[in-house]
Design a protein around this motif. Structure first.
Motif, PDB file in Angstrom:
ATOM      1  N   LYS A   1       0.830  -1.213   0.000  1.00  0.00           N
ATOM      2  CA  LYS A   1       0.000   0.000   0.000  1.00  0.00           C
ATOM      3  C   LYS A   1       0.860   1.258   0.000  1.00  0.00           C
ATOM      4  O   LYS A   1       0.560   2.221  -0.702  1.00  0.00           O
ATOM      5  N   ASN A   2       1.920   1.274   0.804  1.00  0.00           N
ATOM      6  CA  ASN A   2       2.778   2.451   0.857  1.00  0.00           C
ATOM      7  C   ASN A   2       3.523   2.663  -0.454  1.00  0.00           C
ATOM      8  O   ASN A   2       3.730   3.799  -0.875  1.00  0.00           O
TER       9      ASN A   2
ATOM     10  N   PRO B   1       4.104   8.103  -5.960  1.00  0.00           N
ATOM     11  CA  PRO B   1       3.861   8.269  -7.397  1.00  0.00           C
ATOM     12  C   PRO B   1       4.995   7.754  -8.286  1.00  0.00           C
ATOM     13  O   PRO B   1       4.760   7.371  -9.419  1.00  0.00           O
ATOM     14  N   LYS B   2       6.190   7.726  -7.757  1.00  0.00           N
ATOM     15  CA  LYS B   2       7.332   7.285  -8.568  1.00  0.00           C
ATOM     16  C   LYS B   2       7.271   5.783  -8.871  1.00  0.00           C
ATOM     17  O   LYS B   2       7.644   5.345  -9.946  1.00  0.00           O
TER      18      LYS B   2
ATOM     19  N   TRP C   1       3.216   3.018 -10.915  1.00  0.00           N
ATOM     20  CA  TRP C   1       2.939   2.338 -12.188  1.00  0.00           C
ATOM     21  C   TRP C   1       3.832   1.126 -12.390  1.00  0.00           C
ATOM     22  O   TRP C   1       3.435   0.160 -13.031  1.00  0.00           O
ATOM     23  N   VAL C   2       5.031   1.155 -11.811  1.00  0.00           N
ATOM     24  CA  VAL C   2       5.903  -0.024 -11.887  1.00  0.00           C
ATOM     25  C   VAL C   2       5.292  -1.174 -11.092  1.00  0.00           C
ATOM     26  O   VAL C   2       5.242  -2.316 -11.566  1.00  0.00           O
ATOM     27  N   LEU C   3       4.817  -0.868  -9.897  1.00  0.00           N
ATOM     28  CA  LEU C   3       4.200  -1.909  -9.074  1.00  0.00           C
ATOM     29  C   LEU C   3       2.877  -2.384  -9.664  1.00  0.00           C
ATOM     30  O   LEU C   3       2.553  -3.570  -9.615  1.00  0.00           O
ATOM     31  N   ALA C   4       2.113  -1.464 -10.261  1.00  0.00           N
ATOM     32  CA  ALA C   4       0.852  -1.859 -10.908  1.00  0.00           C
ATOM     33  C   ALA C   4       1.128  -2.774 -12.102  1.00  0.00           C
ATOM     34  O   ALA C   4       0.445  -3.787 -12.289  1.00  0.00           O
TER      35      ALA C   4
END
Length: 95
Positions: free
Chosen positions: A13-14, A19-20, A23-26
Protein backbone atom coordinates in the motif's frame (compact mmCIF):
# COMPACT_ATOMS: atom_id res chain seq x y z
CA UNK A 1 2.99 -15.89 9.19
CA UNK A 2 0.24 -13.28 9.75
CA UNK A 3 2.95 -10.70 10.59
CA UNK A 4 4.60 -11.41 7.23
CA UNK A 5 1.31 -10.94 5.42
CA UNK A 6 0.59 -7.69 7.29
CA UNK A 7 4.06 -6.31 6.59
CA UNK A 8 3.74 -7.20 2.89
CA UNK A 9 0.32 -5.53 2.73
CA UNK A 10 1.66 -2.39 4.43
CA UNK A 11 4.67 -2.26 2.09
CA UNK A 12 2.44 -2.78 -0.95
CA UNK A 13 0.00 0.00 0.00
CA UNK A 14 2.78 2.45 0.86
CA UNK A 15 4.62 1.73 -2.38
CA UNK A 16 1.44 2.20 -4.42
CA UNK A 17 0.90 5.59 -2.77
CA UNK A 18 4.34 6.75 -3.91
CA UNK A 19 3.86 8.27 -7.40
CA UNK A 20 7.33 7.29 -8.57
CA UNK A 21 6.79 3.54 -8.07
CA UNK A 22 3.02 3.31 -8.51
CA UNK A 23 2.94 2.34 -12.19
CA UNK A 24 5.90 -0.02 -11.89
CA UNK A 25 4.20 -1.91 -9.07
CA UNK A 26 0.85 -1.86 -10.91
CA UNK A 27 2.49 -3.29 -14.05
CA UNK A 28 4.26 -5.91 -11.94
CA UNK A 29 1.00 -6.88 -10.27
CA UNK A 30 -0.79 -7.25 -13.59
CA UNK A 31 2.15 -9.23 -14.97
CA UNK A 32 2.00 -11.53 -11.94
CA UNK A 33 -1.73 -12.06 -12.41
CA UNK A 34 -1.36 -12.88 -16.11
CA UNK A 35 1.82 -14.93 -15.76
CA UNK A 36 1.69 -18.72 -15.47
CA UNK A 37 4.50 -18.51 -12.89
CA UNK A 38 2.88 -18.01 -9.47
CA UNK A 39 3.40 -18.87 -5.84
CA UNK A 40 0.89 -21.64 -6.41
CA UNK A 41 0.44 -22.66 -10.07
CA UNK A 42 -2.87 -21.86 -11.72
CA UNK A 43 -3.37 -25.34 -13.17
CA UNK A 44 -4.22 -26.57 -9.65
CA UNK A 45 -7.97 -25.80 -9.70
CA UNK A 46 -8.79 -23.90 -6.51
CA UNK A 47 -5.49 -23.54 -4.69
CA UNK A 48 -3.87 -21.99 -7.74
CA UNK A 49 -6.47 -19.26 -7.94
CA UNK A 50 -6.32 -18.23 -4.27
CA UNK A 51 -3.05 -16.30 -4.53
CA UNK A 52 -4.28 -14.53 -7.66
CA UNK A 53 -7.51 -13.57 -5.92
CA UNK A 54 -5.64 -12.22 -2.90
CA UNK A 55 -3.21 -10.18 -5.02
CA UNK A 56 -6.04 -8.88 -7.24
CA UNK A 57 -8.18 -7.86 -4.26
CA UNK A 58 -5.27 -6.04 -2.57
CA UNK A 59 -4.46 -4.31 -5.87
CA UNK A 60 -8.05 -3.21 -6.53
CA UNK A 61 -8.58 -2.05 -2.94
CA UNK A 62 -5.34 -0.04 -2.92
CA UNK A 63 -5.90 1.56 -6.32
CA UNK A 64 -9.51 2.47 -5.49
CA UNK A 65 -8.32 4.04 -2.23
CA UNK A 66 -5.74 6.10 -4.16
CA UNK A 67 -8.29 7.16 -6.77
CA UNK A 68 -10.92 8.13 -4.20
CA UNK A 69 -8.45 10.11 -2.12
CA UNK A 70 -7.26 11.88 -5.27
CA UNK A 71 -10.80 12.80 -6.24
CA UNK A 72 -11.67 14.16 -2.80
CA UNK A 73 -8.50 16.27 -2.62
CA UNK A 74 -9.09 17.82 -6.04
CA UNK A 75 -10.24 21.43 -5.75
CA UNK A 76 -13.70 22.09 -7.08
CA UNK A 77 -14.11 24.69 -9.82
CA UNK A 78 -17.69 25.35 -8.75
CA UNK A 79 -16.79 27.02 -5.49
CA UNK A 80 -14.83 30.22 -5.21
CA UNK A 81 -13.46 31.59 -1.96
CA UNK A 82 -13.69 35.24 -3.02
CA UNK A 83 -17.41 35.07 -3.87
CA UNK A 84 -19.75 35.09 -0.92
CA UNK A 85 -23.35 34.63 -2.08
CA UNK A 86 -24.81 35.55 1.28
CA UNK A 87 -23.32 39.07 1.16
CA UNK A 88 -23.98 39.78 -2.51
CA UNK A 89 -27.04 41.75 -3.52
CA UNK A 90 -28.46 41.26 -6.98
CA UNK A 91 -30.95 43.81 -8.24
CA UNK A 92 -33.46 42.29 -10.67
CA UNK A 93 -35.73 45.26 -11.07
CA UNK A 94 -36.93 45.36 -14.69
CA UNK A 95 -37.15 48.79 -16.27
Amino acid sequence: MPQFVQSFYTWYKNTLKHPKYRWVLAAGTLLYLLSPIDISPDFIPIIGWIDDAVVASIFVASMSDILLSGLTKRPSNLQSDDFNAAQTTVDVNPE
